[in-house]
Design a protein around this motif. Structure first.
Motif, PDB file in Angstrom:
ATOM      1  N   UNK A  29      -4.292  -0.658   1.382  1.00 47.99           N
ATOM      2  CA  UNK A  29      -3.156  -1.360   0.785  1.00 47.99           C
ATOM      3  C   UNK A  29      -2.469  -0.446  -0.217  1.00 47.99           C
ATOM      4  N   UNK A  30      -1.162  -0.579  -0.336  1.00 47.75           N
ATOM      5  CA  UNK A  30      -0.419   0.286  -1.244  1.00 47.75           C
ATOM      6  C   UNK A  30       0.925  -0.348  -1.581  1.00 47.75           C
TER       7      UNK A  30
ATOM      8  N   UNK B 264       3.836   7.232  -1.137  1.00 49.08           N
ATOM      9  CA  UNK B 264       4.303   7.308   0.238  1.00 49.08           C
ATOM     10  C   UNK B 264       3.337   6.559   1.148  1.00 49.08           C
ATOM     11  N   UNK B 265       3.799   6.104   2.307  1.00 50.12           N
ATOM     12  CA  UNK B 265       2.905   5.411   3.237  1.00 50.12           C
ATOM     13  C   UNK B 265       1.758   6.320   3.677  1.00 50.12           C
TER      14      UNK B 265
ATOM     15  N   UNK C  33       3.744  -5.877   6.613  1.00 44.97           N
ATOM     16  CA  UNK C  33       4.774  -5.759   5.588  1.00 44.97           C
ATOM     17  C   UNK C  33       4.824  -7.045   4.769  1.00 44.97           C
ATOM     18  N   UNK C  34       4.437  -6.951   3.490  1.00 43.72           N
ATOM     19  CA  UNK C  34       4.450  -8.106   2.603  1.00 43.72           C
ATOM     20  C   UNK C  34       5.513  -7.974   1.515  1.00 43.72           C
TER      21      UNK C  34
ATOM     22  N   UNK D 105       1.221  -3.358   2.955  1.00 46.31           N
ATOM     23  CA  UNK D 105       2.022  -2.825   1.851  1.00 46.31           C
ATOM     24  C   UNK D 105       2.975  -3.873   1.281  1.00 46.31           C
ATOM     25  N   UNK D 106       3.210  -3.706  -0.022  1.00 47.72           N
ATOM     26  CA  UNK D 106       4.215  -4.500  -0.728  1.00 47.72           C
ATOM     27  C   UNK D 106       5.051  -3.507  -1.541  1.00 47.72           C
TER      28      UNK D 106
END
Length: 326
Positions: free
Chosen positions: A90-91, A97-98, A107-108, A173-174
């Motif tokens: 999670x990031x 960066x991804x 995608x949150x 990710x958020x």
């Protein structure tokens, strides 16, 4: 925290073809059926998936998915889940960066309510992370959160069915979020409770003694470190041909489980050698006590956090940051 870059993944059609050639017809059929759910699950709005389903309306598609989810999940979970390892990264896209590598993504950024934006809980949320129960309860109460989680589980199961025996990577990710990496607290986090941490650590050691019917080697005398201690299950009591090391971090309930000493095996070797008969009881005990297991192979990646900025301790990897000495 970024896993290594992999080759371009094969297509879903190729995966299913290979599965049909080498695996049982039942698994192949399940993979094909749930592959439709995986495609639909890539979009929160069923209408976005209509191109994959000619002749269906959004309402038809939503009803069809809902009617099949339970049936397929009940078939897939006992067949696939016990043999599948899922690695979740999670990031926050505003922080880093991804991650690299082939992975399912969730995608949150706009899907869920952002807790700090609620004035009633803002102060509490600003000092909490996603590992805290108050955040967990708040987010799951958001309309649609449970459905997103269920859909994601089905996508993971579909990937596992298409690639039997291989770990499944999921990147969540958020935008922002509170992260454990705090340059002002390098040895242990703010509001660290040593007494509670030690009590749970001792519980884990006792439970592993019982599960493996042995006396594990326990190191409780760790000082000047960002981890609390280690527990080693002896080789004589494992099915994997080597001892197993459990390292408990001072941060966020994090635990690293390694075959041999940390760094003894690469990811591919561990996938082959680390027997489910060893891994499953360890995971059971970690889950029962509220720990979060982290793959050591993610932790050996280059440290790119915020704690190198003007601090005397400069970690080179994420393992250095959360599981080593300072």
């Amino acid at each position: 925290m970024a896993p290594e870059t992999h080759a371009i993944p094969e297509s879903c059609d190729r995966r299913l073809l290979r599965l049909e050639e080498v695996e049982s017809p039942l698994v192949a059929q399940l993979a094909a059926a749930i592959g439709h759910l995986r495609t639909a699950g890539e979009h929160a709005d069923p209408a976005a998936s209509l191109a994959h389903y000619p002749g269906r309306t959004a309402a038809d598609l939503k009803g069809w998915i809902g009617g099949n989810v339970q049936m397929i999940a009940e078939l897939l979970v006992p067949l696939i889940a016990p043999h599948t390892r899922v690695e979740i990264t999670s990031y926050g896209v505003l922080h880093q960066d991804p991650p690299l590598g082939d992975a399912l993504t969730l995608d949150l950024t706009t899907a869920l309510r952002n807790p700090p934006e609620d004035p009633e809980v803002r102060e509490v949320m600003l000092h909490s992370s996603g590992l805290d129960q108050v955040v967990y309860d708040y987010v799951l109460a958001t309309p649609g959160a449970v459905e997103i989680a269920e859909r994601t589980v089905l996508r993971v199961l579909a990937q596992a069915a298409a690639l039997p025996g291989q770990p499944v990577a999921l990147h969540v990710y958020c935008r922002g979020g509170k992260h454990l990496d705090d340059p002002d607290h390098m040895e242990f986090p703010q509001n660290y409770d040593h007494t509670a941490t030690r009590a749970r650590f001792d519980q884990l050691a006792d439970r592993l003694d019982q599960r493996f019917r042995c006396t594990c080697t326990v190191d409780r005398g760790v000082q000047d470190a960002n981890h609390h201690g280690t527990i080693v299950i002896p080789t004589s009591e494992t099915a994997s041909g080597d001892h197993i090391t459990i390292t408990v971090s001072n941060y966020g309930n994090l635990v690293a489980v390694t075959l041999g000493n940390p760094g003894s095996y690469d990811k591919e070797e561990e996938n082959v050698l680390f027997e489910t008969a060893d891994r499953r009881p360890i995971d059971d005990e970690l889950d029962a006590l509220g720990y979060t297991a982290v793959s050591e192979h993610l932790l050996w990646t280059r440290y790119d956090g915020v704690s190198n900025r003007g601090t005397c301790f400069e970690p080179r990897t994420w393992w250095d940051r959360f599981f080593d000495y300072i």
